[in-house]
Motif scaffolding. Structure first.
Motif, PDB file in Angstrom:
ATOM      1  N   PRO A  78      62.119  11.554  55.797  1.00 41.51           N
ATOM      2  CA  PRO A  78      60.756  11.580  55.243  1.00 41.51           C
ATOM      3  C   PRO A  78      59.704  12.016  56.256  1.00 41.51           C
ATOM      4  CG  PRO A  78      61.881   9.532  54.692  1.00 41.51           C
ATOM      5  CD  PRO A  78      62.722  10.217  55.731  1.00 41.51           C
ATOM      6  N   LYS A  79      60.040  11.968  57.546  1.00 39.46           N
ATOM      7  CA  LYS A  79      59.082  12.361  58.581  1.00 39.46           C
ATOM      8  C   LYS A  79      59.150  13.849  58.922  1.00 39.46           C
ATOM      9  CE  LYS A  79      58.911   7.800  60.786  1.00 39.46           C
ATOM     10  NZ  LYS A  79      59.067   7.042  62.049  1.00 39.46           N
ATOM     11  N   HIS A  80      60.111  14.574  58.318  1.00 35.01           N
ATOM     12  CA  HIS A  80      60.239  16.004  58.604  1.00 35.01           C
ATOM     13  C   HIS A  80      59.047  16.764  58.018  1.00 35.01           C
ATOM     14  CE1 HIS A  80      61.794  20.096  58.784  1.00 35.01           C
ATOM     15  NE2 HIS A  80      62.705  19.647  59.616  1.00 35.01           N
ATOM     16  N   PRO A  81      58.519  17.763  58.740  1.00 36.30           N
ATOM     17  CA  PRO A  81      57.353  18.522  58.242  1.00 36.30           C
ATOM     18  C   PRO A  81      57.577  19.151  56.865  1.00 36.30           C
ATOM     19  CG  PRO A  81      57.790  19.061  60.540  1.00 36.30           C
ATOM     20  CD  PRO A  81      58.944  18.214  60.083  1.00 36.30           C
ATOM     21  N   PHE A  82      58.842  19.459  56.521  1.00 35.67           N
ATOM     22  CA  PHE A  82      59.122  20.096  55.241  1.00 35.67           C
ATOM     23  C   PHE A  82      59.395  19.088  54.122  1.00 35.67           C
ATOM     24  CE2 PHE A  82      60.875  24.178  57.420  1.00 35.67           C
ATOM     25  CZ  PHE A  82      59.576  24.627  57.609  1.00 35.67           C
ATOM     26  N   TYR A  83      59.449  17.821  54.440  1.00 33.64           N
ATOM     27  CA  TYR A  83      59.783  16.818  53.428  1.00 33.64           C
ATOM     28  C   TYR A  83      58.703  16.795  52.336  1.00 33.64           C
ATOM     29  CZ  TYR A  83      61.202  12.405  51.292  1.00 33.64           C
ATOM     30  OH  TYR A  83      61.615  11.430  50.401  1.00 33.64           O
ATOM     31  N   GLY A  84      59.122  17.049  51.092  1.00 32.05           N
ATOM     32  CA  GLY A  84      58.196  17.046  49.961  1.00 32.05           C
ATOM     33  C   GLY A  84      57.308  18.271  49.870  1.00 32.05           C
ATOM     34  N   ALA A  85      57.539  19.259  50.735  1.00 31.15           N
ATOM     35  CA  ALA A  85      56.679  20.448  50.763  1.00 31.15           C
ATOM     36  C   ALA A  85      57.176  21.533  49.809  1.00 31.15           C
ATOM     37  CB  ALA A  85      56.610  21.011  52.182  1.00 31.15           C
ATOM     38  N   TYR A 106      68.687  25.294  53.757  1.00 32.85           N
ATOM     39  CA  TYR A 106      68.228  24.549  54.928  1.00 32.85           C
ATOM     40  C   TYR A 106      66.948  23.781  54.606  1.00 32.85           C
ATOM     41  CZ  TYR A 106      71.432  26.891  58.217  1.00 32.85           C
ATOM     42  OH  TYR A 106      72.527  27.339  58.894  1.00 32.85           O
ATOM     43  N   ALA A 107      66.015  24.478  53.920  1.00 31.24           N
ATOM     44  CA  ALA A 107      64.747  23.842  53.580  1.00 31.24           C
ATOM     45  C   ALA A 107      64.961  22.670  52.622  1.00 31.24           C
ATOM     46  CB  ALA A 107      63.798  24.865  52.965  1.00 31.24           C
ATOM     47  N   ALA A 108      65.835  22.871  51.632  1.00 32.91           N
ATOM     48  CA  ALA A 108      66.119  21.806  50.671  1.00 32.91           C
ATOM     49  C   ALA A 108      66.760  20.601  51.347  1.00 32.91           C
ATOM     50  CB  ALA A 108      67.028  22.336  49.558  1.00 32.91           C
ATOM     51  N   ASN A 109      67.581  20.858  52.352  1.00 33.86           N
ATOM     52  CA  ASN A 109      68.223  19.757  53.085  1.00 33.86           C
ATOM     53  C   ASN A 109      67.195  18.913  53.842  1.00 33.86           C
ATOM     54  OD1 ASN A 109      70.692  20.615  52.186  1.00 33.86           O
ATOM     55  ND2 ASN A 109      71.276  21.643  54.083  1.00 33.86           N
ATOM     56  N   CYS A 110      66.027  19.530  54.086  1.00 31.69           N
ATOM     57  CA  CYS A 110      64.943  18.790  54.745  1.00 31.69           C
ATOM     58  C   CYS A 110      64.017  18.116  53.735  1.00 31.69           C
ATOM     59  CB  CYS A 110      64.137  19.732  55.635  1.00 31.69           C
ATOM     60  SG  CYS A 110      65.067  20.463  56.995  1.00 31.69           S
ATOM     61  N   GLY A 111      64.330  18.279  52.444  1.00 34.68           N
ATOM     62  CA  GLY A 111      63.528  17.641  51.408  1.00 34.68           C
ATOM     63  C   GLY A 111      62.460  18.526  50.818  1.00 34.68           C
ATOM     64  N   GLU A 118      60.107  33.274  61.070  1.00 31.99           N
ATOM     65  CA  GLU A 118      61.532  32.983  60.889  1.00 31.99           C
ATOM     66  C   GLU A 118      62.109  32.112  62.001  1.00 31.99           C
ATOM     67  OE1 GLU A 118      65.714  35.540  60.635  1.00 31.99           O
ATOM     68  OE2 GLU A 118      63.807  36.488  60.068  1.00 31.99           O
ATOM     69  N   GLN A 119      61.792  32.428  63.248  1.00 28.51           N
ATOM     70  CA  GLN A 119      62.360  31.670  64.363  1.00 28.51           C
ATOM     71  C   GLN A 119      61.824  30.240  64.403  1.00 28.51           C
ATOM     72  OE1 GLN A 119      64.952  32.881  66.025  1.00 28.51           O
ATOM     73  NE2 GLN A 119      64.674  34.632  64.645  1.00 28.51           N
ATOM     74  N   ASP A 120      60.525  30.087  64.105  1.00 25.75           N
ATOM     75  CA  ASP A 120      59.958  28.729  64.045  1.00 25.75           C
ATOM     76  C   ASP A 120      60.570  27.943  62.897  1.00 25.75           C
ATOM     77  OD1 ASP A 120      58.323  29.004  66.262  1.00 25.75           O
ATOM     78  OD2 ASP A 120      56.632  29.763  65.093  1.00 25.75           O
ATOM     79  N   PHE A 121      60.820  28.638  61.786  1.00 26.20           N
ATOM     80  CA  PHE A 121      61.478  27.986  60.647  1.00 26.20           C
ATOM     81  C   PHE A 121      62.850  27.465  61.041  1.00 26.20           C
ATOM     82  CE2 PHE A 121      64.551  28.442  57.140  1.00 26.20           C
ATOM     83  CZ  PHE A 121      64.005  27.558  56.225  1.00 26.20           C
ATOM     84  N   LEU A 122      63.599  28.310  61.769  1.00 19.76           N
ATOM     85  CA  LEU A 122      64.937  27.892  62.216  1.00 19.76           C
ATOM     86  C   LEU A 122      64.871  26.630  63.081  1.00 19.76           C
ATOM     87  CD1 LEU A 122      66.895  31.141  63.168  1.00 19.76           C
ATOM     88  CD2 LEU A 122      67.606  29.372  61.553  1.00 19.76           C
ATOM     89  N   ARG A 123      63.913  26.614  63.984  1.00 21.43           N
ATOM     90  CA  ARG A 123      63.783  25.441  64.859  1.00 21.43           C
ATOM     91  C   ARG A 123      63.413  24.194  64.056  1.00 21.43           C
ATOM     92  NH1 ARG A 123      62.033  29.438  68.639  1.00 21.43           N
ATOM     93  NH2 ARG A 123      59.910  29.489  67.794  1.00 21.43           N
ATOM     94  N   LEU A 124      62.578  24.385  63.034  1.00 21.15           N
ATOM     95  CA  LEU A 124      62.146  23.243  62.229  1.00 21.15           C
ATOM     96  C   LEU A 124      63.269  22.685  61.368  1.00 21.15           C
ATOM     97  CD1 LEU A 124      58.579  24.412  61.146  1.00 21.15           C
ATOM     98  CD2 LEU A 124      59.116  22.362  62.469  1.00 21.15           C
ATOM     99  N   VAL A 125      64.081  23.542  60.777  1.00 24.79           N
ATOM    100  CA  VAL A 125      65.136  23.029  59.902  1.00 24.79           C
ATOM    101  C   VAL A 125      66.268  22.385  60.700  1.00 24.79           C
ATOM    102  CG1 VAL A 125      64.696  24.607  57.992  1.00 24.79           C
ATOM    103  CG2 VAL A 125      66.305  25.291  59.788  1.00 24.79           C
ATOM    104  N   LYS A 126      66.308  22.665  62.005  1.00 27.55           N
ATOM    105  CA  LYS A 126      67.294  22.018  62.872  1.00 27.55           C
ATOM    106  C   LYS A 126      66.703  20.839  63.611  1.00 27.55           C
ATOM    107  CE  LYS A 126      69.955  26.275  63.499  1.00 27.55           C
ATOM    108  NZ  LYS A 126      70.433  27.298  64.447  1.00 27.55           N
ATOM    109  N   PHE A 127      65.489  20.435  63.198  1.00 25.94           N
ATOM    110  CA  PHE A 127      64.749  19.363  63.820  1.00 25.94           C
ATOM    111  C   PHE A 127      65.505  18.032  63.699  1.00 25.94           C
ATOM    112  CE2 PHE A 127      61.052  17.189  65.321  1.00 25.94           C
ATOM    113  CZ  PHE A 127      60.918  16.022  64.571  1.00 25.94           C
TER     114      PHE A 127
END
Length: 304
Positions: A213-220, A239-244, A295-304
């Motif tokens: 729930p603390k991931h930046p993409f959670y609920g986004a 990847y994004a869906a796995n982060c919520g 894209e690269q920032d997205f990759l880093r975020l989904v592997k957060f």
């Protein structure tokens, strides 16, 4: 005598696979401006199509996509009268290409230089672009988008001169040729590759039973634009869906992130913006808290 002649070349049998666009603007009976660009169709090239126009996948790898070039093209055709040779094809290409990224048709009228030529020069053995161009001594390198658009424009001007008409409206009325309008065009009847992909992205569900729930993409709500180098859009959506997150096809007031592929991001820095990017910038300007993520920032975020 004002109109805009257009021509599209496609990479394969899909009308949404534009790989080249030619535009010729006519003002007061004279060619005022010409524009040509290659387009990255984000789809495969058919050998037969390449054999006709000579455009390969390698040649368009750094070219803008149709979505990226659309703001420029829209500026030429909106509220104008368009001319194309075999206009049903080119107008169909425009319609299908806009449908590919859910963009509305602008307002324009259109007519066909093929149909005009049949009425004005009925005794020619056929009315192909190359035949009429040769008859009127118009230089033509056929299946080059700009050359074809220019030939279509010059044929139309010659037809107006021969019949002493001062506008496309007068010319088509004289020969009982119906002037088409974008407002009467039906929506695309087939779903293009990208439209299907956007719908599929929205159906991706999390494979992680407990996203953080603390991931930046959670609920986004996340929208993707531009070709991704490191992964397919479908994998990125997973990847994004796995982060919520929820992946949606269009930018709207509920969008939280616009994820931009590396190639499109480079063009964005150079000022080349897709319709989705422009929409996001407008919303940000209105105070909506949307973030643009590379894209690269997205990759880093989904592997957060």
């Amino acid at each position: 005598m004002d109109f805009v002649a257009i021509d599209f070349e496609t990479a394969n049998s899909l009308r949404s696979s534009v790989c080249s666009i030619g535009i010729v603007k006519v003002k007061n009976g004279k060619i005022q401006e010409e524009t040509h660009t290659l387009i990255n169709p984000l789809s495969e090239f058919n050998f037969y199509n390449t054999k006709i126009h000579g455009i390969t996948e390698y040649m368009v790898q750094d070219a803008p996509t149709f979505e990226e070039f659309w703001p420029n093209l829209k500026g030429y055709i909106e509220n104008q009268t368009l001319i194309a040779h075999n206009a049903s094809f080119d107008i169909g290409v425009l319609r299908e290409s806009l449908g590919r990224f859910h963009e509305k048709q602008p307002e324009y009228d259109y007519s066909c230089s093929y149909r005009i030529a049949r009425k004005v020069w009925p005794n020619l053995f056929n009315h192909k672009l190359s035949t009429i161009a040769k008859y009127l001594n118009i230089n033509l390198r056929h299946h080059d988008a700009l050359e074809d658009a220019r030939a279509s424009a010059l044929i139309t001007l010659e037809a107006m001169k021969k019949t002493q008409m001062r506008s496309i409206q007068e010319l088509t009325s004289l020969h009982k040729i119906k002037l088409g309008s974008s407002s009467t065009l039906s929506k695309p009847t087939t779903r293009s590759r990208k439209s299907t992909q956007d719908a599929s992205l929205q159906s991706v569900v999390s494979q992680n039973n407990a996203p953080n729930p603390k991931h930046p993409f959670y609920g986004a709500n996340i929208v993707f634009t531009g070709r991704m180098i490191s992964m397919t859009r479908m994998l990125a959506a997973q990847y994004a869906a796995n982060c919520g997150a929820k992946c949606i096809g269009q930018v709207d007031l509920d969008t939280n992130f616009l994820v931009v592929g590396d190639q499109a991001l480079q063009k964005y820095v150079q000022g080349i913006k897709s319709a989705k990017m422009q929409r996001v910038e407008n919303l940000i300007g209105q105070g909506y808290p949307i973030e643009i993520v590379g894209e690269q920032d997205f990759l880093r975020l989904v592997k957060f």
